[in-house]
Design an enzyme around this catalytic site. Structure first.
Site, mmCIF file in Angstrom:
data_model
loop_
_atom_site.group_PDB
_atom_site.id
_atom_site.type_symbol
_atom_site.label_atom_id
_atom_site.label_comp_id
_atom_site.label_asym_id
_atom_site.label_seq_id
_atom_site.Cartn_x
_atom_site.Cartn_y
_atom_site.Cartn_z
ATOM 1 N N HIS A 132 9.800 23.409 30.718
ATOM 2 C CA HIS A 132 11.129 24.022 30.664
ATOM 3 C C HIS A 132 11.398 24.420 29.209
ATOM 4 O O HIS A 132 10.875 23.806 28.279
ATOM 5 C CB HIS A 132 12.149 22.988 31.136
ATOM 6 C CG HIS A 132 13.541 23.490 31.313
ATOM 7 N ND1 HIS A 132 14.401 23.710 30.259
ATOM 8 C CD2 HIS A 132 14.253 23.775 32.437
ATOM 9 C CE1 HIS A 132 15.566 24.123 30.717
ATOM 10 N NE2 HIS A 132 15.511 24.170 32.032
ATOM 11 N N ASP A 209 9.480 14.790 29.592
ATOM 12 C CA ASP A 209 10.686 15.318 30.233
ATOM 13 C C ASP A 209 10.681 14.828 31.680
ATOM 14 O O ASP A 209 9.897 15.299 32.505
ATOM 15 C CB ASP A 209 10.680 16.845 30.166
ATOM 16 C CG ASP A 209 11.837 17.491 30.913
ATOM 17 O OD1 ASP A 209 12.606 16.775 31.585
ATOM 18 O OD2 ASP A 209 11.960 18.729 30.847
ATOM 19 N N GLN A 212 12.975 16.152 36.416
ATOM 20 C CA GLN A 212 12.651 16.426 37.809
ATOM 21 C C GLN A 212 11.928 15.264 38.479
ATOM 22 O O GLN A 212 11.572 15.359 39.660
ATOM 23 C CB GLN A 212 11.790 17.699 37.895
ATOM 24 C CG GLN A 212 12.442 18.939 37.355
ATOM 25 C CD GLN A 212 13.626 19.403 38.193
ATOM 26 O OE1 GLN A 212 13.772 19.036 39.351
ATOM 27 N NE2 GLN A 212 14.487 20.220 37.607
ATOM 28 N N LYS A 235 21.027 15.830 37.920
ATOM 29 C CA LYS A 235 19.964 16.105 38.889
ATOM 30 C C LYS A 235 19.692 14.899 39.792
ATOM 31 O O LYS A 235 18.952 15.007 40.767
ATOM 32 C CB LYS A 235 18.684 16.517 38.163
ATOM 33 C CG LYS A 235 18.826 17.826 37.387
ATOM 34 C CD LYS A 235 17.524 18.237 36.745
ATOM 35 C CE LYS A 235 17.712 19.407 35.787
ATOM 36 N NZ LYS A 235 18.139 20.645 36.446
ATOM 37 N N CYS A 373 14.142 29.109 33.465
ATOM 38 C CA CYS A 373 13.993 28.559 32.111
ATOM 39 C C CYS A 373 12.535 28.193 31.834
ATOM 40 O O CYS A 373 12.248 27.142 31.234
ATOM 41 C CB CYS A 373 14.905 27.355 31.896
ATOM 42 S SG CYS A 373 16.651 27.725 32.052
#
Length: 415
Positions: A132, A209, A212, A235, A373
């Site tokens: 991202h 990261d 997700q 999220k 993104c």
């Protein structure tokens, strides 16, 4: 301020009952029942999360660490209870958990507080192709200011990281590796434990990261073995403007503050300032206290269902979603890595992604369209934009069938 959500037996979740916990999923869009398939963008909120935010403002609203009166104490206790719950959620302790606005802030904190003071000309930041922008742009900015460079770790055509090439790219000048746990476009689940082990052997600091990943699977940062792990509250069924940076204690202690102001100080004079210990050193100003009360309720909710049950449910939904797209004909799925989370990016022959998403919306189906993104990733595949359907545990097989029917109707309209 506890959650009032219905929690079914974690061993045998009643998914229809769980779905009823989400008020927004009951609404209609353009006169059609809403089919919400944009969960990689933001997750919906169960009633208990909404009620926790409401209860904070109705009964406990005050600033944290500022007052000795009852409301101030209650607000501080709620805020710190959220930190403790989030620490347990990812298998760590509270003094390694920085509460912040989300993954973007968390990665920038590492970039400016860890990387900027340490990197120099000749150093390399290794970043995967599937990142991202929030895990690309901060490293570019740091590279520009330090003389370091950014090196790309490439992927295979099916959307998996090329692990052999990644290891070869871990040369002595690489000081930091930034990698997604799960790709927001491809759904690829990266073997972050293996990747971080190889990086650690070479003395490379790792930033993962987890935006997700955390909503969809159990995460244990100690098991992963990274140096920093970032994720976003909205999220994972929590409020917007909430998130976490986890960092190894030795890193946090060695990092200067990112922002200056209230709460991050211990003593201020015009001769100099003594900063607070981590994690409060990195939490200047008034935080999103109500949001973190809601995020604690979201953590309780997800744990009440069970992350293993959620992962299994979403794997079923992903298989169904993939099968209906494969059966549609003229559909190209971008990314078919062997290990995927419940995200499918796709193209339909003869239809622009934005047109497709707009027409699907008229049928009540919410999907994301655009570059997500992730411009460098879409450039790899030679496409300008895709549609992305992403499911969560509260979605249903019937919704996926409704999406398939809407897609068939829209394709007829597009000729």
């Amino acid at each position: 301020m506890g959650s009032a959500v219905t929690r079914p037996d974690a061993a045998t979740p009643d998914w229809a009952r769980i779905r009823a916990d989400f008020p927004l999923l009951q609404r209609q869009v353009h006169g059609k029942p809403l089919v919400y398939l944009d969960n990689a963008n933001t997750g919906q909120k169960p009633a208990g999360v909404i009620e926790a935010v409401d209860a904070f403002y109705r009964r406990h609203n005050a600033n944290v660490s500022r007052a000795v009166h009852a409301l101030g104490t209650e607000a501080t206790e709620a805020y710190e209870a959220s930190r403790a719950a989030l620490a347990r959620f990812i298998g760590t302790r509270g003094d390694e958990v920085v509460l912040c606005s989300g993954t973007t802030f968390a990665i920038n904190l590492v970039a400016y507080s860890w990387a900027l003071p340490r990197l120099k000309a000749g150093d390399v930041i290794l970043v995967s192709r599937m990142e991202h922008h929030a895990n690309i742009v901060p490293w570019q900015l740091v590279a520009e200011r330090t003389g370091a460079s950014v090196r790309v770790a490439e992927i295979t055509p099916d959307g998996a990281l090329d692990l052999d090439a990644l290891q070869r790219a871990m040369t002595p000048e690489v000081k930091l590796l930034a990698v997604a746990h799960v790709s927001n476009v491809l759904g690829t689940v990266n073997p972050v434990r293996e990747i971080c082990r190889e990086a650690r052997r070479r003395g490379i600091v790792t930033v993962v990261d987890g935006s997700q990943a955390v909503p969809h699977m159990a995460v244990d940062v100690a098991s992963i073995g990274c140096d920093f792990y970032a994720f976003t509250g909205h999220k994972m069924c929590g409020p917007t403007g909430t998130g976490v940076l986890w960092g190894r204690r030795e890193h946090l202690l060695a990092m200067p503050p990112f922002l200056g102001g209230g709460e991050m100080i211990r003593e201020v004079s015009f001769d100099g300032t003594v900063f607070n210990d981590p994690p409060h050193r990195f939490e200047a100003g008034t935080p999103n206290i109500a949001g973190f009360a809601g995020l604690r309720a979201a953590v309780d909710y997800l744990q009440g269902i069970g992350l293993d049950a959620i992962q299994a449910r979403e794997a079923e939904l992903l298989a169904h979603l993939t099968s209906v797209l494969d059966a549609a004909g003229g559909v190209r799925i971008i990314g078919r890595a062997p290990h995927k989370a419940a995200v499918v990016s796709f193209l339909v022959e003869g239809a622009h992604a934005h047109d497709l998403a707009t027409l699907l919306d008229l049928e009540g189906v919410a999907v994301r369209s655009g570059q997500h993104c992730a411009h460098p990733l879409l450039q790899f595949y030679g496409v300008a934009a895709t549609c992305r359907a992403s499911v969560a545990f509260y979605n249903s097989h019937d919704e996926i069938d409704a999406f398939a029917a809407a897609l068939h109707k829209v394709r007829r309209l597009l000729g």
